[in-house]
Design a protein around this motif. Sequence first.
Motif, short mmCIF file in Angstrom:
data_model
loop_
_atom_site.label_atom_id
_atom_site.label_comp_id
_atom_site.label_asym_id
_atom_site.label_seq_id
_atom_site.Cartn_x
_atom_site.Cartn_y
_atom_site.Cartn_z
N LEU A 22 -32.85 20.45 -55.54
CA LEU A 22 -31.57 19.92 -55.08
C LEU A 22 -31.60 19.69 -53.57
CD1 LEU A 22 -28.66 19.12 -55.55
CD2 LEU A 22 -28.03 21.54 -55.41
N GLU A 24 -22.73 18.63 -53.37
CA GLU A 24 -23.77 19.42 -53.99
C GLU A 24 -24.28 20.54 -53.08
OE1 GLU A 24 -24.70 19.30 -57.02
OE2 GLU A 24 -23.67 17.48 -57.65
N GLU A 47 -30.29 11.17 -59.67
CA GLU A 47 -30.06 12.61 -59.65
C GLU A 47 -28.73 12.97 -58.99
OE1 GLU A 47 -31.86 14.85 -61.11
OE2 GLU A 47 -33.52 13.56 -61.72
N HIS A 65 -33.40 16.54 -52.88
CA HIS A 65 -32.51 15.41 -53.15
C HIS A 65 -31.53 15.18 -52.01
CE1 HIS A 65 -34.24 15.13 -57.00
NE2 HIS A 65 -33.40 15.87 -57.69
#
Length: 317
Positions: free
Chosen positions: A295, A56, A116, A298
């Motif tokens: 993000l 990610e 997530e 996370h």
Amino acid sequence: MPLPQPAVVDGAEMDLSPVDLAPVELTPQDRTSRRGRNAVFSILLSLAVIAAVIHESRGIDLRRVSDMIPLTPGFWLIFAASYVVTPASEWLIFHRLWRIPASGMLALLRKKVYNELLLGYLGEAYFYTWARRRVALSAAPFGAVKDVAILSAITGNLVTLALLVIAVPYLGFDKLGIDGRVLTLSLGVILAISIGAMAFNRRVFTLPRAELWMIGRIHLARIFASTVLSALLWHIVLPDVTLSWWIYLATLRLLVSRLPLVPNKDLLFAGITVVVLGEARDIGALMALMAALILAAHLVLGAVIALNDLADPEKRA
């Protein structure tokens, strides 16, 4: 005290004494084997989180994000509050249900990261296993975890319906930018799910009605708090738009985000802001900034969790 009556199984009598009904104690070897399996699962889960972090992180444009981030401390305080508002609301729910300790907040943050970064509802499975090991319960916690998740969806659906009733007469289908048929189908899906859950509530839900109402109220407060905090963050990034307009737009974004069968929700919301504000704003860049920051949060939390688990997997098994 009456003696237990014999039960008949396949024509044969079986005496169900209290000794027979007592739970089976695990031997030290069984406990060691179970802890070993849990440790292996913890390591695999941590490696999966690290892989998700690496994957990610490639999608974050650090230069673009760093140029837009406000330097005011208030922004970061509000962002932190918006990030933890969901785990905090869940902690309050489970604290009232089970009296979970403060460490339960860490478990709920893990739940958020797993949902997530890895797979939706994997976090619920993790929290279920955590509760079974760490909280003294008179019954299995699966029913409560399930009820909380279902009520979260139902509360969101009811809020969406209420917002539709308010927004459609005021803005209309054209200004909302949503095809009338798509909106009608989305409304039908929301109604079907919500009515179905309420009609079969005795089969769907496990907890008593009073506790279900308590959970619903906390979910409603969480939705309200998340909406207001999002508006505050947007106002700090783009202060030329008044806070009242941002609260209104945050409410509309909540409506758009929860509508099923509606594609390109971010593009649709950007179009709505042009209609509402009367001129083009840097909404696309703002949404990209917020998505990148969430993000990044996370990823940082996931990396810390994974490295902490790999350092001592048996302690968390």
